[in-house]
Design a protein around this motif. Structure first.
Motif, mmCIF file in Angstrom:
data_model
loop_
_atom_site.group_PDB
_atom_site.id
_atom_site.type_symbol
_atom_site.label_atom_id
_atom_site.label_comp_id
_atom_site.label_asym_id
_atom_site.label_seq_id
_atom_site.Cartn_x
_atom_site.Cartn_y
_atom_site.Cartn_z
ATOM 1 N N ILE A 20 -12.084 -7.725 7.659
ATOM 2 C CA ILE A 20 -12.651 -8.762 6.144
ATOM 3 C C ILE A 20 -13.799 -8.500 5.916
ATOM 4 C CG2 ILE A 20 -12.208 -10.684 4.577
ATOM 5 C CD1 ILE A 20 -8.937 -10.280 5.538
ATOM 6 N N ASP A 21 -14.227 -9.621 7.624
ATOM 7 C CA ASP A 21 -15.385 -10.234 8.051
ATOM 8 C C ASP A 21 -16.320 -8.665 7.673
ATOM 9 O OD1 ASP A 21 -14.933 -12.549 7.871
ATOM 10 O OD2 ASP A 21 -14.839 -12.865 10.141
ATOM 11 N N GLU A 22 -16.176 -7.881 7.740
ATOM 12 C CA GLU A 22 -17.257 -6.349 8.073
ATOM 13 C C GLU A 22 -17.494 -5.937 6.993
ATOM 14 O OE1 GLU A 22 -17.092 -2.188 10.647
ATOM 15 O OE2 GLU A 22 -15.673 -3.297 10.744
ATOM 16 N N ILE A 23 -16.325 -5.136 6.166
ATOM 17 C CA ILE A 23 -16.114 -4.597 5.315
ATOM 18 C C ILE A 23 -15.555 -6.040 3.342
ATOM 19 C CG2 ILE A 23 -15.588 -2.690 6.323
ATOM 20 C CD1 ILE A 23 -12.870 -2.658 4.901
ATOM 21 N N ASN A 43 -5.706 -6.208 -13.401
ATOM 22 C CA ASN A 43 -6.371 -5.505 -13.915
ATOM 23 C C ASN A 43 -7.379 -4.852 -13.548
ATOM 24 O OD1 ASN A 43 -7.795 -7.800 -13.491
ATOM 25 N ND2 ASN A 43 -7.751 -7.849 -15.320
ATOM 26 N N HIS A 44 -7.483 -4.603 -12.328
ATOM 27 C CA HIS A 44 -8.545 -4.014 -11.180
ATOM 28 C C HIS A 44 -7.852 -3.055 -10.304
ATOM 29 C CE1 HIS A 44 -12.504 -3.562 -9.041
ATOM 30 N NE2 HIS A 44 -12.093 -4.062 -8.132
ATOM 31 N N ASP A 45 -8.615 -1.485 -10.824
ATOM 32 C CA ASP A 45 -7.664 -0.645 -9.930
ATOM 33 C C ASP A 45 -9.165 -0.609 -8.603
ATOM 34 O OD1 ASP A 45 -7.502 1.459 -7.921
ATOM 35 O OD2 ASP A 45 -7.774 3.055 -10.122
ATOM 36 N N TRP A 46 -8.689 -1.869 -6.897
ATOM 37 C CA TRP A 46 -9.080 -1.881 -6.229
ATOM 38 C C TRP A 46 -8.584 -0.659 -5.202
ATOM 39 C CZ3 TRP A 46 -4.622 -2.201 -3.089
ATOM 40 C CH2 TRP A 46 -4.158 -2.838 -3.476
ATOM 41 N N LEU A 47 -8.190 -0.038 -4.944
ATOM 42 C CA LEU A 47 -7.438 0.876 -4.479
ATOM 43 C C LEU A 47 -8.559 2.467 -4.575
ATOM 44 C CD1 LEU A 47 -5.099 1.829 -2.515
ATOM 45 C CD2 LEU A 47 -3.883 3.225 -4.308
ATOM 46 N N ASP A 57 1.449 -4.125 -4.450
ATOM 47 C CA ASP A 57 0.548 -5.456 -4.501
ATOM 48 C C ASP A 57 0.271 -6.291 -3.592
ATOM 49 O OD1 ASP A 57 0.472 -7.689 -6.232
ATOM 50 O OD2 ASP A 57 2.626 -8.290 -5.792
ATOM 51 N N GLU A 58 -0.400 -6.826 -3.394
ATOM 52 C CA GLU A 58 -1.437 -7.542 -2.146
ATOM 53 C C GLU A 58 -0.648 -9.318 -1.655
ATOM 54 O OE1 GLU A 58 -3.438 -10.215 -2.667
ATOM 55 O OE2 GLU A 58 -3.797 -9.936 -4.507
ATOM 56 N N VAL A 59 -0.855 -9.440 -0.813
ATOM 57 C CA VAL A 59 -0.311 -10.254 -0.383
ATOM 58 C C VAL A 59 -1.751 -10.610 1.204
ATOM 59 C CG1 VAL A 59 0.891 -12.153 0.817
ATOM 60 C CG2 VAL A 59 2.113 -10.552 -0.521
ATOM 61 N N GLY A 60 -1.777 -12.209 0.710
ATOM 62 C CA GLY A 60 -2.812 -13.237 2.099
ATOM 63 C C GLY A 60 -4.942 -12.505 1.048
ATOM 64 N N ARG A 61 -4.933 -12.303 -0.387
ATOM 65 C CA ARG A 61 -5.883 -12.324 -0.620
ATOM 66 C C ARG A 61 -7.266 -13.637 -0.167
ATOM 67 N NH1 ARG A 61 -8.383 -9.294 -6.491
ATOM 68 N NH2 ARG A 61 -6.883 -8.700 -5.631
ATOM 69 N N GLY A 62 -6.496 -14.562 -1.002
ATOM 70 C CA GLY A 62 -6.602 -15.627 -0.746
ATOM 71 C C GLY A 62 -6.990 -17.175 0.841
ATOM 72 N N ALA A 63 -6.335 -16.060 1.926
ATOM 73 C CA ALA A 63 -6.214 -16.676 2.873
ATOM 74 C C ALA A 63 -7.579 -17.450 3.651
ATOM 75 C CB ALA A 63 -4.715 -16.317 3.734
ATOM 76 N N ILE A 114 -12.905 -8.299 1.191
ATOM 77 C CA ILE A 114 -12.253 -8.690 1.257
ATOM 78 C C ILE A 114 -11.496 -7.465 -0.017
ATOM 79 C CG2 ILE A 114 -12.811 -9.875 -1.005
ATOM 80 C CD1 ILE A 114 -9.240 -10.011 1.755
ATOM 81 N N MET A 115 -12.653 -6.707 -1.045
ATOM 82 C CA MET A 115 -12.254 -5.398 -1.925
ATOM 83 C C MET A 115 -11.943 -4.440 -1.264
ATOM 84 S SD MET A 115 -11.437 -7.549 -4.698
ATOM 85 C CE MET A 115 -11.358 -6.599 -5.324
ATOM 86 N N ALA A 116 -12.754 -4.168 -0.296
ATOM 87 C CA ALA A 116 -12.652 -2.079 0.882
ATOM 88 C C ALA A 116 -11.701 -2.888 1.406
ATOM 89 C CB ALA A 116 -14.232 -2.712 1.478
#
Length: 246
Positions: A100-103, A132-136, A36-42, A105-107
């Motif tokens: 995050i800036d370079e690539i 519901n999305h495989d970002w890995l 699980d991820e944390v901080g996507r919307g920060a 948020i999803m990458a």
């Protein structure tokens, strides 16, 4: 065998269990990793990905573990040592604001996830991913992702909506990621006290927004996002459900 990108059902309880993990183990995936991820919307700081590995020998999770957003800060911190002893293996990976800036948020999510997997001393047979999305899994058609891989290729992935509410391994991963990222943001607040990160953890709380308008962003802000003082339209992403100060 579950598809690499499948949508699971919505859980009916906020108390996670190993029911989903046991079903997948009966299908042949003995070593499972909840992620699980944390901080996507920060607006500032890293995006962080937790991973917790379980196998058939692992019993029920420590009492009190939930999706991190449903626990107080004190409860999360107290349960971390028990979660690490309970799991076969665990780790947290991060991707910085600059990455995050370079690539994007999803990458960056994938980069943090790959770093978490690379820190394990075991290779999972399957990853249970919240949502519901495989970002890995790296899209083969995007050459950039080949450069982001760290360690071996990612294991197969199955996705499940609200897995952090249903699966003990995913809930535990969310707690580890939340505690580690929050700890980082509290430490970084010592260097940049004007933004109130010790309380808002880099999210778009009013005090954080006021500080951005008054002082502009620092090096730890996601400058590619629409932030006050960056020369964009002074718009910010919608509030994230992780935006909890407790």
């Amino acid at each position: 065998m579950p598809a690499r990108r499948t949508k699971g059902g919505r859980p009916t309880s906020t108390k996670p269990s190993l029911r989903v993990e046991r079903d997948l183990q009966r299908q042949g995936f003995r070593v499972l990793a909840g992620m699980d991820e944390v901080g996507r919307g920060a607006l500032a700081g890293p995006v962080s990905v937790g991973v917790v590995v379980v196998d058939e020998t692992v019993r029920s999770a420590p009492q009190g573990v939930r999706d991190s957003k449903l626990m107080t800060a004190a409860a999360r911190e107290q349960i971390v040592p028990r979660l690490r002893r309970w799991a076969v293996a665990s780790a947290v990976g991060h991707a910085s604001a600059a990455e995050i800036d370079e690539i994007g948020i999803m990458a960056a999510l994938r980069l943090a996830g790959c770093r978490a997997l690379a820190a394990l001393d075991v290779v999972p047979d399957l990853v249970i991913l919240d949502g519901n999305h495989d970002w890995l899994t790296a899209p083969e058609e995007v050459g950039l992702f080949a450069e982001l891989s760290e360690g071996p290729a990612t294991p197969p992935v199955t996705t499940m909506i609200k897995a952090d509410l249903a699966c003990s391994s995913v809930a535990a991963a969310s707690v580890l990621a939340k505690v580690e990222r929050d700890t980082q943001m509290v430490a970084l607040a010592q260097e940049h006290p004007q933004y109130g990160w010790a309380e808002n953890k880099g999210y778009s709380a009013s005090a954080h927004m006021d500080a951005l308008a008054a002082h502009g962003p620092c090096v730890l802000h996601r400058r590619s996002w629409s932030l006050p003082g960056v020369g964009h339209d002074d718009q910010v992403p919608a509030p994230d459900p992780e935006q909890v100060s407790s």
